[in-house]
Design a protein around this motif. Structure first.
Motif, PDB file in Angstrom:
ATOM      1  N   LEU A   1       0.839  -1.197   0.000  1.00 23.58           N
ATOM      2  CA  LEU A   1       0.000   0.000   0.000  1.00 23.58           C
ATOM      3  C   LEU A   1       0.878   1.252   0.000  1.00 23.58           C
ATOM      4  O   LEU A   1       0.665   2.194  -0.770  1.00 23.58           O
ATOM      5  N   ALA A   2       1.902   1.235   0.852  1.00 24.88           N
ATOM      6  CA  ALA A   2       2.803   2.378   0.920  1.00 24.88           C
ATOM      7  C   ALA A   2       3.456   2.625  -0.431  1.00 24.88           C
ATOM      8  O   ALA A   2       3.569   3.774  -0.890  1.00 24.88           O
ATOM      9  N   GLY A   3       3.867   1.534  -1.093  1.00 23.41           N
ATOM     10  CA  GLY A   3       4.480   1.667  -2.414  1.00 23.41           C
ATOM     11  C   GLY A   3       3.516   2.275  -3.407  1.00 23.41           C
ATOM     12  O   GLY A   3       3.882   3.176  -4.182  1.00 23.41           O
ATOM     13  N   LEU A   4       2.280   1.809  -3.367  1.00 22.97           N
ATOM     14  CA  LEU A   4       1.263   2.314  -4.293  1.00 22.97           C
ATOM     15  C   LEU A   4       1.014   3.799  -4.052  1.00 22.97           C
ATOM     16  O   LEU A   4       0.947   4.602  -5.002  1.00 22.97           O
ATOM     17  N   ILE A   5       0.895   4.177  -2.781  1.00 24.14           N
ATOM     18  CA  ILE A   5       0.660   5.590  -2.453  1.00 24.14           C
ATOM     19  C   ILE A   5       1.824   6.438  -2.935  1.00 24.14           C
ATOM     20  O   ILE A   5       1.643   7.494  -3.547  1.00 24.14           O
ATOM     21  N   GLY A   6       3.056   5.928  -2.709  1.00 25.18           N
ATOM     22  CA  GLY A   6       4.232   6.651  -3.179  1.00 25.18           C
ATOM     23  C   GLY A   6       4.175   6.880  -4.678  1.00 25.18           C
ATOM     24  O   GLY A   6       4.442   7.976  -5.177  1.00 25.18           O
ATOM     25  N   LEU A   7       3.800   5.825  -5.405  1.00 24.94           N
ATOM     26  CA  LEU A   7       3.735   5.918  -6.862  1.00 24.94           C
ATOM     27  C   LEU A   7       2.671   6.925  -7.297  1.00 24.94           C
ATOM     28  O   LEU A   7       2.879   7.726  -8.217  1.00 24.94           O
ATOM     29  N   ILE A   8       1.533   6.911  -6.601  1.00 25.32           N
ATOM     30  CA  ILE A   8       0.454   7.854  -6.951  1.00 25.32           C
ATOM     31  C   ILE A   8       0.909   9.288  -6.704  1.00 25.32           C
ATOM     32  O   ILE A   8       0.704  10.182  -7.537  1.00 25.32           O
TER      33      ILE A   8
END
Lengths: 236, 268, 628
Positions: free
Chosen positions: C315-322
């Motif tokens: 989730l953290a990775g996804l948020i970072g990417l967004i």
């Protein structure tokens, strides 16, 4: 008269693992003590902690009334403690004579004085291969060389880590004779051992370690008579 | 009375053919003959112990069988096919499993993943760059772990296992390619007496059930005399005795160079 | 013709002597302390500068002044070595070997600025040696007597070293410590004193090597890195730990250089590379080297368990990417430029992590593949007239092919041997780009590497970069948890066991090496179009060290570490460069402090802190006692 070596509440970690959890025992002058227990129980770590090779995280180690925990290995060695590691660790590219010379220390009044010639009387095999490289010797010969090498430092107390491990039965018998010879010289010897037969032949007393805690101390005869302890901690 | 099927007869005949045949194996290091004309064979489902003094050539002999060393001379046949001088990974592919004297596991993996790794290699899937390795051969891995009694610890890291358990994991890994021959280098070194007996009893059971030939080196005479079908003794690179445990035990030559009086090893 | 050959042979022998002095010092220090002293080239440079100053002060024409100055310079360099050992190395002998290497590289950076501050940027020309100013006529050629003197120095030092090691107690102790330093300490030998004396001695040899070069070549600020990479080649070819091997290799390399200038004046290093290749194929541990036995006694516990990311991390990775994807909506152009660069570096770091973490192969020359990717793109534009899209596609292949070729050699070695070889290869790639002026424009680089019209705007190029890099990083991640990634980790954890379950360890590592090079090439190609130009510095050692720092800052053992590390490091160093002229010194000092204070890396330190806080006692590990 106080004990020669006193270990009190010794704690040691290896990485994250809490290997020694308050190890406590003492050794008298001139005795052979067998530190027994399963693989991983903390035998080798106890020896390394005494020697300063694993830094103790808590507790004390006293040698002849003097605190030695926290000192450098070389200082501890110079005080008169000799260490023979379990996996031999001879200097494989150095000759027998050179191996001995690395450990050479001045004579001291309170311990037997060893020279290469005296050692070759104890280990006649080594005397016949003075110029052979350590790496070109058999396992049994290497084991003898590491003991001889340690004696060159004229220690009062010798720590022998698993002296019988991986050796042929005939060599193990020779090893037992060697340890008794050292005792006859007046040395104090701590061995770590899993082989009850071997320990029974050489040791006066035994201490049993399990999961970093000493669970039993007593004479060898007491241990032999205590079926429950042997079964629980030594899996015999 | 039950009738004997032709298939059973065929397998009984095959069973008497040795899995491993070693002929005149030789190796020298710098002019010293470490292994000198050694010949022996192992039958399926049996355990052969290789003993001898330190420096007698046991390890050299072993390493020539598993491919780590190339022999100077002689032949190694596995189920009739030559494997002499093959690389370790090819020897494994021919059907030889092995365990190490110093336990060798993959510490960054769980117990199950260690076995899965061997199964993945056996299935030839190692070059696959996608798809989760954790999901492959899970059941087969668990079955192998159950066989050695390690199913309950499948999710644990190998780095935190007790020593005896590590040895069992190694055994499971060694069995992953359904080997014909199992090579075990000092399998019980560093173990407590009861653990030794347990591990070797387990090995003997599996070997008998699956018809695997086992060759092991050992210094613990209790283990050797309890768990071997026959014993060979090596001294200075040469085979000096070959027979049942009892025959070897009575051999004066073996007593002199190797066994000693038995005072420190429990007497035999 | 014959006189030319003889002449070049003598030239080669003369230049071999200094190389030998430096390489033997490096080798001796490594043997005992297990530290590959990156700063050894810097000590060589200091020796030369000190000799220049001292000889100038004592009177260059006076024999006593000259030779006294040279010897005093060597002794002073030895003392500088003592200071480095006592202040820095002594504190990090227990740290992982990569951190040790990094710390010594920090010293390189610091000494560079020290030399710049003390002696200035221009080259220093030394005097000729009194008593060796004349020529002798050999085969009709004038040959300087000083060169003959240097030729004699090599074997003389070799003889002295041999006597020292075989006939003195100090030598016996050094040889014993080379095999098992812990045991030497347990036998009552004062290890600290031994280590310090060995480091001082090795430093003195390097200083002497530098000082003796004074009459031969100008003293410059670039002597350090060019010498250290040559010394690495010598040590790898000769066999680490073998002084005789170092001499043979130094002679070989010296002569090759001398002849290379005749045959391929532009790319002498190619010849060196070829010979090194042949030697390593025939003898993987060098001419006189032996397989490293017993050095496996690594510090600390084995590799920790690696598990796939849990839901929270994903989730953290996804948020970072967004957040990164939305950045162009709010961020001004100059921030976007920085972000583009950071994203490129994140891929660069992730590619290095792939071979370093799961692969266990630490590269000190990863910039070579980054740079080759950049050159691949630039050459396609310049010589093929390719537009951006095909150029970007071609770029990683140049890097990947280099990875296949160089990797073939590197994966046959391990640990510091591998690190040294990767560095030497990077230096060869750098020198090739630097020397082949016709093809690459040499120092002037290749200009005018601009993106296609649609990607010219900063947000457009940012999105292109983000898409390519994120996809590549995700692909690398997937591979780490695929059967291949597991095989790679198996090969790292226990090569013996890996071979015993049928894995071809060398081939697996080779493929991983090539994949890492390919991905670095993707980053390099993007970087070329981002900057609009390509220079040899893209492949230089400092950039390789940048990548290492990013990975180590983030932590080798975590998969997401390198990405965090890239953002932290690249951001930091950019600020630093703006702040001070002596940014190298500050950076070097920070690296050294970082290693001394946090020998397990930032993430490692964080993990340790978290563990202590949790205080969840791990069941006493038994593996550690089960013999190393």
């Amino acid at each position: 008269m106080s004990a020669m070596l006193e270990i009190a509440a010794l704690d040691a970690y290896y990485g994250r693992a809490h290997i020694l959890q308050g190890v406590t025992f003492a050794m008298n002058r001139g005795e052979v003590l067998a530190l027994m227990g399963r693989n991983g129980a903390g035998k080798s770590t106890t020896m390394k902690a005494i020697m300063g090779l694993v830094p103790p995280a808590g507790g004390t180690v006293s040698f002849e009334g003097q605190r030695i925990d926290g000192r450098e290995p070389f200082e501890i060695a110079r005080l008169g403690i000799g260490y023979v590691p379990e996996d031999r660790r001879v200097f494989s590219e150095l000759s027998v004579m050179e191996n001995l010379s690395v450990a050479q220390r001045p004579a001291r009044s309170d311990a037997p004085h060893w020279t290469p010639e005296r050692l070759f009387q104890l280990f006649p095999n080594l005397g016949r291969m003075r110029d052979r490289a350590g790496g070109a010797m058999s396992g049994g010969e290497q084991q003898m060389l590491t003991i001889a090498r340690t004696l060159m430092g004229n220690p009062r107390l010798v720590l022998l880590d698993e002296p019988s491990e991986g050796l042929a039965p005939v060599i193990v018998e020779e090893m037992a004779k060697t340890i008794l010879a050292l005792k006859a010289e007046g040395l104090t010897v701590l061995i770590s051992e899993q082989n009850l037969h071997f320990a029974g032949n050489v040791a006066d007393r035994a201490a049993i370690i399990e999961k970093g805690v000493i669970r039993f101390t007593g004479t060898m005869d007491e241990l032999k008579g205590n079926e429950a302890v042997r079964s629980q901690y030594l899996s015999v | 009375m039950t009738a004997v099927s032709p298939a059973q007869i065929a397998s009984a005949v095959a069973a008497s053919e040795p899995v491993l045949v070693v002929r005149d194996l030789a190796k020298s290091f710098g002019g010293v003959r470490a292994v000198d004309g050694v010949s022996f064979s192992v039958l399926p489902g049996t355990m052969l112990a290789l003993i001898g003094p330190n420096g007698a050539g046991k390890t050299t002999c072993f390493n020539m069988l598993n491919g780590q060393l190339r022999p100077d001379g002689g032949q190694v046949l596995l189920a009739g096919r030559p494997i002499t001088g093959m690389k370790p990974r090819n020897v494994w592919r021919m059907g030889v499993g092995r365990t190490f004297q110093i336990t060798a596991t993959f510490t960054s993996m769980t117990v199950r993943e260690n076995v899965q790794m061997a199964l993945i290699s056996h299935a030839g899937e190692i070059w696959s760059p996608f798809g989760r390795a954790r999901d492959r051969h899970r059941e087969a891995a668990d079955a192998l772990l159950a066989q050695v009694g390690m199913a309950a610890q499948a999710e644990r890291a190998c780095g935190v296992l007790a020593y005896g358990d590590l040895k069992r994991v190694e055994l499971a890994v060694a069995l992953a390619n359904q080997p014909k021959l199992l090579l075990m280098d000092e399998p019980t070194a560093g173990m407590a007496p009861r653990e030794r007996i347990e591990l070797m009893a387990l090995t003997a059971d599996i070997a008998a059930a699956e018809g695997i030939a086992v060759l092991f080196t050992e210094h613990d005479m209790d283990v050797v005399f309890t768990h071997s079908d026959s014993v060979i003794v090596l001294d200075r690179g040469r085979l000096i005795a070959h027979g049942t445990a009892e025959e070897v035990r009575q051999d004066p030559n073996v007593r002199a160079v190797y066994l000693g009086t038995g005072a420190t090893s429990g007497g035999h | 013709m014959i006189d030319l050959i003889l002449n070049q042979t003598l030239n080669g022998l003369a230049s071999a002597s200094s190389l030998f002095l430096v390489a033997s010092g490096l080798s001796i220090i490594f043997g005992v302390t297990r530290i590959v002293n990156f700063a050894h080239g810097s000590l060589y440079m200091l020796g030369a500068y000190l000799a220049w100053t001292l000889v100038g002060r004592f009177g260059p024409t006076d024999a006593l002044g000259f030779w006294g100055g040279v010897l005093l310079a060597a002794v002073l360099t030895g003392l500088i070595g003592v200071v480095i050992e006592v202040l820095i190395l002594r504190r990090i002998y227990q740290a992982p070997e990569l951190f040790q290497l990094l710390a010594t590289f920090g010293v390189v950076l610091m000494l560079q600025d020290v030399a710049l501050g003390l002696w200035g940027a221009e080259d220093k020309i030394g005097p000729r040696a009194p008593g060796f100013k004349s020529f002798v006529i050999l085969f009709g050629n004038r040959f300087p007597t000083y060169e003959l003197f240097l030729i004699a120095v090599g074997p003389l030092v070799l003889l002295i070293l041999w006597l020292l090691f075989q006939k003195t107690r100090w030598g016996t102790l050094v040889r014993a410590a080379t095999q098992d330093r812990e045991m030497v300490g347990a036998l009552g030998v004062n290890q600290r004193l031994l280590f310090t004396s060995v480091f001082a001695f090795g430093s003195m040899l390097a200083g002497l090597g530098g000082a003796l070069q004074l009459p031969r070549e100008a003293v410059t600020l670039h002597m350090d890195l060019s010498m250290i990479s040559e010394a690495f080649v010598v040590v790898v070819v000769g066999g680490l730990g073998s002084v005789t091997g170092a001499y043979l290799a130094a002679v070989l390399i010296g002569i090759l250089h001398a002849f290379g200038i005749l045959i391929f004046p532009k790319i002498t290093l190619v010849l060196v590379f070829l010979v090194m290749a042949v030697v390593l194929v025939v003898k993987p541990y060098g001419l006189m080297g032996k397989a490293p036995v017993g050095h496996q006694r690594a510090h600390g516990p084995a590799e920790p368990l690696l598990l796939p990311a849990d839901g929270l991390t994903k989730l953290a990775g996804l948020i970072g990417l967004i957040i990164l994807a939305l950045a162009p909506l709010v961020a001004p152009d100059h921030i976007l430029l920085t972000l583009t660069e950071l994203v490129i570096f994140a891929l660069f770091a992730a590619s290095l992590h792939f071979m370093m973490g799961p692969g266990g192969m630490a590269s000190f020359g990863h910039a070579a593949y980054f740079g080759l990717g950049a050159y691949g793109a630039a050459l396609a534009v310049k010589w093929l007239g390719a537009p951006m899209e095909p150029a970007l596609l071609l770029a990683p292949f140049l890097a990947g092919i280099a990875g296949v070729v160089f990797g073939w050699f590197c994966v046959r070695l391990s640990g510091v041997y591998l690190a040294m070889l990767t560095l030497a290869f990077a230096q060869i790639a750098w020198a090739t780009a630097f020397q082949s002026v016709d093809l690459t424009g040499g120092d002037n680089g290749i200009l005018g590497v601009w993106p296609s019209a649609w990607a010219v705007s900063k947000p457009a190029y940012y999105y292109l970069t983000l898409a390519v890099c994120a996809a590549s990083i995700v692909a690398l991640r997937l591979t780490i948890f695929s059967p291949f990634g597991y095989g790679l980790r198996a090969a790292r954890d226990n090569p013996l066991r890996a071979e015993a379950i049928g894995l071809d360890v060398v081939r697996i590592q080779w493929v991983a090496f090539a994949v890492a090079a390919f991905c670095a090439g993707i980053a390099g190609g993007l970087f070329a179009f981002f900057k609009g130009s390509v220079f040899p510095t893209y492949m230089a050692i400092p950039r390789s060290v940048d990548a290492l720092l990013m990975v180590l800052l983030g932590g080798v053992q975590t998969v997401s570490g390198p990405i965090i590390g890239a953002f932290a490091y690249a951001g930091l160093s950019e600020q630093l460069m703006k702040l001070t002229m002596y940014w190298r010194f500050v950076l070097g000092l920070s690296i050294v402090l970082l290693v001394v204070l946090f020998p397990r890396g930032l993430v490692g330190a964080g993990l340790a802190l978290r563990e202590r806080w949790r205080k969840e006692p791990e069941p006493a590990a038994t593996l550690v006692e089960a013999r190393p």
